[in-house]
Design a protein around this motif. Sequence first.
Motif, PDB file in Angstrom:
ATOM      1  N   ALA A   1       0.460  -1.360  -0.003  1.00  0.00           N
ATOM      2  CA  ALA A   1       0.040   0.091   0.565  1.00  0.00           C
ATOM      3  C   ALA A   1       1.212   1.153   0.432  1.00  0.00           C
ATOM      4  O   ALA A   1       0.624   2.270  -0.700  1.00  0.00           O
ATOM      5  CB  ALA A   1      -0.767  -0.473   0.973  1.00  0.00           C
ATOM      6  N   ALA A   2       1.752   1.221   0.688  1.00  0.00           N
ATOM      7  CA  ALA A   2       3.224   2.182   0.489  1.00  0.00           C
ATOM      8  C   ALA A   2       3.622   2.303  -0.745  1.00  0.00           C
ATOM      9  O   ALA A   2       3.919   3.440  -0.975  1.00  0.00           O
ATOM     10  CB  ALA A   2       4.257   2.065   1.630  1.00  0.00           C
ATOM     11  N   ASP A   3       3.801   1.456  -1.721  1.00  0.00           N
ATOM     12  CA  ASP A   3       4.116   1.316  -3.015  1.00  0.00           C
ATOM     13  C   ASP A   3       3.533   2.124  -3.560  1.00  0.00           C
ATOM     14  O   ASP A   3       3.696   3.273  -4.465  1.00  0.00           O
ATOM     15  CB  ASP A   3       4.783  -0.050  -2.805  1.00  0.00           C
ATOM     16  N   ALA A   4       1.710   1.259  -3.628  1.00  0.00           N
ATOM     17  CA  ALA A   4       0.726   2.480  -4.278  1.00  0.00           C
ATOM     18  C   ALA A   4       1.314   3.376  -3.539  1.00  0.00           C
ATOM     19  O   ALA A   4      -0.006   4.900  -5.236  1.00  0.00           O
ATOM     20  CB  ALA A   4      -0.201   1.686  -4.533  1.00  0.00           C
ATOM     21  N   ARG A   5       1.335   4.675  -2.925  1.00  0.00           N
ATOM     22  CA  ARG A   5       1.112   5.164  -2.006  1.00  0.00           C
ATOM     23  C   ARG A   5       1.777   6.494  -3.100  1.00  0.00           C
ATOM     24  O   ARG A   5       2.091   7.454  -3.067  1.00  0.00           O
ATOM     25  CB  ARG A   5       0.601   5.715  -1.252  1.00  0.00           C
TER      26      ARG A   5
ATOM     27  N   LEU B   1      12.020  -3.849  -2.850  1.00  0.00           N
ATOM     28  CA  LEU B   1      10.310  -3.522  -2.370  1.00  0.00           C
ATOM     29  C   LEU B   1       9.904  -5.337  -2.197  1.00  0.00           C
ATOM     30  O   LEU B   1       9.312  -5.258  -1.258  1.00  0.00           O
ATOM     31  CB  LEU B   1       9.321  -3.318  -4.057  1.00  0.00           C
ATOM     32  N   GLN B   2      10.190  -6.334  -3.305  1.00  0.00           N
ATOM     33  CA  GLN B   2       9.492  -7.654  -2.865  1.00  0.00           C
ATOM     34  C   GLN B   2      10.723  -8.259  -1.864  1.00  0.00           C
ATOM     35  O   GLN B   2      10.342  -8.554  -0.367  1.00  0.00           O
ATOM     36  CB  GLN B   2      10.049  -8.812  -3.804  1.00  0.00           C
ATOM     37  N   GLU B   3      11.557  -7.986  -1.523  1.00  0.00           N
ATOM     38  CA  GLU B   3      12.910  -7.714  -0.223  1.00  0.00           C
ATOM     39  C   GLU B   3      12.724  -7.363   1.404  1.00  0.00           C
ATOM     40  O   GLU B   3      12.242  -8.114   1.957  1.00  0.00           O
ATOM     41  CB  GLU B   3      14.673  -8.247  -0.893  1.00  0.00           C
ATOM     42  N   ALA B   4      12.068  -5.987   0.889  1.00  0.00           N
ATOM     43  CA  ALA B   4      11.465  -5.373   1.658  1.00  0.00           C
ATOM     44  C   ALA B   4      10.492  -6.288   2.711  1.00  0.00           C
ATOM     45  O   ALA B   4      10.246  -6.967   3.952  1.00  0.00           O
ATOM     46  CB  ALA B   4      11.328  -4.137   1.932  1.00  0.00           C
TER      47      ALA B   4
END
Length: 272
Positions: free
Chosen positions: A192-196, A249-252
């Motif tokens: 959600a943070a990524d999308a924002r 991002l996937q790693e996070a």
Amino acid sequence: MIERRLGVRYVVPLREGGSLPAVVDTDAGQSFVVKFVGAGQGARALVAEVLAAGLALKLGLPVPRPAIIQLDDGFGQAEPDPEIQDILRGSVGENFGLAYLAGSVAFDPVADTDLANPRASDIVWFDAFISNIDRTPRNTNLLTWRSGLWLIDHGASLYFHHRWDGWENKTDAPFPHIKDHVLLSLASDLEAADARLRPLLDAEALNEVVDGVPDAWLGDEPLFETIDAHRAAYSTYLSARLNGPRRWLQEAIDAHRRGPERLSRRLTHRVV
């Protein structure tokens, strides 16, 4: 654009920082915590500071107001410490500062969880994007000030630029250090943070951030024939990292799924 100020008085060194930053009064009547280009970490740490601060502002994350601080020849010459004098003599010209938050205190990862919670996902996302290794329980680089949380000290981020060879292949480099992030256990939804956040960093925004880096801090890399080429490489790197496969991002996300219990145990042990 990051504002520019003239340093007029060296106030006091902050010796807890490895680069020996200092509080400096400026011509605008405001004090800044200044990191000096003549310190041991050099210009690339200041490039990382400018880029991180600029990106954080574009994302609406809380950083003290950044500025390029000009120091004239002879600045701080009354300071008696020879180490400080050496740094200041090597720092005539452009340096980096963040507005001094008088009365701020270091973030406590045990006591200040309520303060960090609303921002945790965004900050974890941001630090994974800029590969910031320096936001751990041991050294949070977070301040609390006026009931808010503030991000400082990003000179260790974007460490790819300390060795430019093969940089095009580093844009999607994983970031295993995210597992040690002090706010990982407080993050709620990194997707959600990524999308924002990602839509806020379009090409125009990235170029504007990179344009804030002074020319004097670029041009020292033999791989690039011109300062413009050096600057363009930063824009290309950031854009590719943001819009590519994004393994960081996937790693996070994976670290968030498996890591909160481990981090919580570490914090509990730290308190005990």
